[in-house]
Design a protein around this motif. Structure first.
Motif, short mmCIF file in Angstrom:
data_model
loop_
_atom_site.label_atom_id
_atom_site.label_comp_id
_atom_site.label_asym_id
_atom_site.label_seq_id
_atom_site.Cartn_x
_atom_site.Cartn_y
_atom_site.Cartn_z
N PRO A 99 0.81 -1.23 0.00
CA PRO A 99 0.00 0.00 0.00
C PRO A 99 0.84 1.27 0.00
O PRO A 99 0.51 2.24 -0.71
N ASP A 100 1.92 1.32 0.79
CA ASP A 100 2.80 2.49 0.79
C ASP A 100 3.41 2.71 -0.58
O ASP A 100 3.45 3.83 -1.10
N CYS A 101 3.92 1.64 -1.17
CA CYS A 101 4.58 1.76 -2.48
C CYS A 101 3.57 2.01 -3.59
O CYS A 101 3.93 2.59 -4.63
N ASP A 102 2.31 1.63 -3.38
CA ASP A 102 1.29 1.92 -4.38
C ASP A 102 1.08 3.42 -4.52
O ASP A 102 0.84 3.93 -5.62
N ARG A 103 1.17 4.15 -3.40
CA ARG A 103 1.07 5.61 -3.49
C ARG A 103 2.22 6.19 -4.31
O ARG A 103 2.04 7.12 -5.10
N ILE A 104 3.42 5.63 -4.11
CA ILE A 104 4.56 6.07 -4.93
C ILE A 104 4.33 5.71 -6.39
O ILE A 104 4.57 6.52 -7.30
N ASP A 105 3.86 4.50 -6.63
CA ASP A 105 3.63 4.04 -8.00
C ASP A 105 2.68 4.98 -8.73
O ASP A 105 2.91 5.35 -9.89
N ARG A 106 1.61 5.37 -8.08
CA ARG A 106 0.63 6.24 -8.71
C ARG A 106 1.24 7.61 -9.02
O ARG A 106 0.93 8.23 -10.05
N ALA A 107 2.14 8.07 -8.14
CA ALA A 107 2.79 9.36 -8.38
C ALA A 107 3.78 9.28 -9.54
O ALA A 107 3.80 10.17 -10.41
N VAL A 108 4.61 8.24 -9.56
CA VAL A 108 5.64 8.18 -10.60
C VAL A 108 5.05 7.82 -11.96
O VAL A 108 5.63 8.17 -13.00
N ARG A 109 3.90 7.14 -11.96
CA ARG A 109 3.26 6.84 -13.25
C ARG A 109 2.27 7.92 -13.66
O ARG A 109 1.54 7.77 -14.64
N CYS A 110 2.24 9.02 -12.88
CA CYS A 110 1.50 10.22 -13.28
C CYS A 110 0.01 9.95 -13.43
O CYS A 110 -0.65 10.47 -14.36
N LEU A 111 -0.57 9.18 -12.54
CA LEU A 111 -2.00 8.90 -12.61
C LEU A 111 -2.80 10.13 -12.20
O LEU A 111 -2.33 10.96 -11.41
N PRO A 112 -4.02 10.27 -12.71
CA PRO A 112 -4.77 11.53 -12.51
C PRO A 112 -5.03 11.90 -11.06
O PRO A 112 -5.07 13.08 -10.72
N ASP A 113 -5.22 10.90 -10.19
CA ASP A 113 -5.54 11.21 -8.79
C ASP A 113 -4.32 11.28 -7.90
O ASP A 113 -4.45 11.35 -6.67
N ALA A 114 -3.11 11.23 -8.48
CA ALA A 114 -1.87 11.22 -7.70
C ALA A 114 -1.26 12.62 -7.64
O ALA A 114 -1.46 13.44 -8.54
N PRO A 115 -0.48 12.92 -6.59
CA PRO A 115 0.18 14.23 -6.51
C PRO A 115 1.25 14.38 -7.59
O PRO A 115 1.79 13.39 -8.09
N ASP A 116 1.55 15.63 -7.92
CA ASP A 116 2.57 15.89 -8.94
C ASP A 116 3.97 15.58 -8.45
O ASP A 116 4.87 15.33 -9.25
N ASP A 117 4.16 15.62 -7.13
CA ASP A 117 5.49 15.38 -6.55
C ASP A 117 5.42 14.13 -5.67
O ASP A 117 4.59 14.06 -4.76
N PRO A 118 6.29 13.13 -5.91
CA PRO A 118 6.28 11.93 -5.08
C PRO A 118 6.58 12.17 -3.61
O PRO A 118 6.40 11.26 -2.79
N SER A 119 7.02 13.37 -3.24
CA SER A 119 7.35 13.64 -1.84
C SER A 119 6.14 13.43 -0.93
O SER A 119 6.29 12.99 0.22
N ALA A 120 4.93 13.71 -1.42
CA ALA A 120 3.73 13.51 -0.61
C ALA A 120 3.52 12.04 -0.30
O ALA A 120 3.12 11.68 0.82
#
Length: 454
Positions: A99-120
């Motif tokens: 689950p933690d890495c899934d948040r990173i995955d969504r950020a790095v793959r630029c998914l629409p509901d993910a933050p623009d910066d993986p720092s979040a």
């Protein structure tokens, strides 16, 4: 090769020690061997020989001698960048929670509901030790990966996934969230599993103790949930893979915690078998041409059959991958240092701090490389040649997230046949502590891992 059971094969390796060879100890010089194998490492261009060694392999596992060293993370990221950019690797899989890495995955793959910066995504890590992934070094890599992915179509973007087994309650919540939106008919079976675990207050030690002393278990509820979601994923894999994977984690974690309360060694095998099974599912999910870079501790990456782990009945991720895919498809890379500083804790759940790493003990792999290698070096191990440094059994340092440098001379070392354990090695003579990111208050309810923090 089928997975899901413990491997019993003897080490099948070109570096098996000649019959009758004795272990080498203090006073033996490997300087000529080290000089022959080492190439100076100053920038990413110096990794060419290692990329040549990778060739067409599908799996490259990059280790670390500790979870708290800047240089290990830095060079692992630089090598991964080249593997992605030049060899088309499909995803990165790490010794972290899904689950933690899934948040990173969504950020790095630029998914629409993910933050623009993986720092979040990294700042949201709450499980101790947070510094293992919530650090500046991983953030730098994730920002590079997001920028890389923005230049590619969504179907070609490189993912970032967790292999580990600890996120029982988080994965249950993720399953319930998914089912409410996509498959409400399956909610009752998920709720049955959730309610079975609920009395333990998300405390794995309480649950594990109950299974041992009161013969209580949530195994049946977990199996029912897993079977349902596995069947649904088989029928419609594209949208259901994450729910299925979270169900596999719940099942793996429940098994892991029951094994943990009975003793450490079996829980180690449950954990690494789970990581191998997850890696296999991910490779299948990404497709027949998929290739993966794995980030994990040396004790998971280096083939266990080349250490004293095998005599103790322990397996690990590197060994299982070699057995399943073949040695030509798997490249294992170890990392090591002679001295420096590291981020770790004095005890499980203790505050992190910068701790000195004293010079490696005499007669160790690290001592040999300190005496003969450049301050930073890459070593690739040639096929067929019998080199003492690679065929003798030597002590090889391993530092966990709990570290006591005063115990260096009788602990923190794994007897290792270097050339059988790895295909290559990155050497950094003097290293520094990594740079943790600020995170929220963390819990330490998870039982201490075996061995400590690896």
């Amino acid at each position: 090769m089928p997975t899901g059971r413990l491997a019993t094969a003897s080490p099948a390796t070109r570096w098996a020690r000649p019959e009758g060879r004795r272990e080498r100890w203090w006073g033996v010089s490997y300087r000529d061997d080290v000089l022959a194998l080492s190439r100076p490492l100053a920038d990413a261009g110096d990794l060419d020989a290692l990329l040549d060694r990778v060739g067409e392999a599908r799996v490259v596992m990059l280790g670390e001698a500790s979870h708290g060293t800047h240089e290990f993370y830095h060079w692992r990221a630089r090598l991964t960048q080249r593997l992605i950019a030049e060899k088309g690797f499909s995803f990165v899989a790490v010794e972290g929670d899904w689950p933690d890495c899934d948040r990173i995955d969504r950020a790095v793959r630029c998914l629409p509901d993910a933050p623009d910066d993986p720092s979040a995504a990294l700042a949201a890590f709450e499980r101790w030790p947070t510094w293992m992934w919530a650090n500046e070094e991983v953030l730098d890599f994730c920002r590079w990966l997001r920028a890389h992915n923005l230049r590619h179509d969504p179907a070609e973007r490189v993912g970032f996934h967790g292999l580990d087994v600890y996120s029982l309650w988080e994965s249950l919540r993720e399953i319930l969230t998914y089912l409410r939106e996509h498959d409400p008919k399956q909610i009752p079976v998920a709720l049955a599993a959730y309610r079975c675990f609920e009395p333990y207050g998300e405390d794995a030690q309480r649950y594990a103790a109950a299974t041992r002393f009161a013969s209580e278990s949530c195994e049946n509820e977990v199996v029912d949930l897993l079977v349902r979601l596995r069947e649904r994923a088989a029928a419609d894999g594209s949208g259901r893979f994450e729910a299925w994977q979270n169900a596999e984690i719940v099942a793996g974690a429940e098994h892991y915690y029951r094994a943990m309360i009975g003793g450490g060694r079996q829980s180690w095998n449950v954990r690494d078998q789970h990581m191998d099974d997850t890696l296999d599912r991910l490779l299948t999910h990404y497709g027949p041409a998929a290739k993966v870079v794995v980030w994990a501790h040396n004790t998971h990456v280096g083939d266990a059959r080349a250490t004293d782990m095998a005599a103790a009945g322990e397996i690990n991720l590197g060994q299982l991958a070699r057995e399943r895919l073949g040695t030509d498809q798997v490249v294992l890379v170890g990392f090591g240092t002679h001295r420096g500083t590291v981020i770790a804790g004095d005890a499980w759940g203790a505050p992190m701090r910068e701790i000195p790493v004293p010079p490696a003990r005499s007669g160790s792999v690290e001592d040999a490389l300190h005496r003969g290698a450049p301050p930073a070096a890459v070593l690739t191990f040639p096929s067929g040649e019998r080199i003492d440094l690679l065929t003798d059994q030597l002590a090889h340092r391993a530092i966990g997230v709990v570290y006591h440098p005063q115990r260096e001379h009788w602990g923190n070392y794994v007897p290792t046949v270097l050339g059988a354990r790895y295909d290559a090695f990155l050497w950094l003579d003097e290293t520094t502590a990594l740079r943790p990111l600020p995170t929220r208050q963390v819990d330490a309810l998870e039982p201490e891992t075996y061995p400590t923090g690896r």
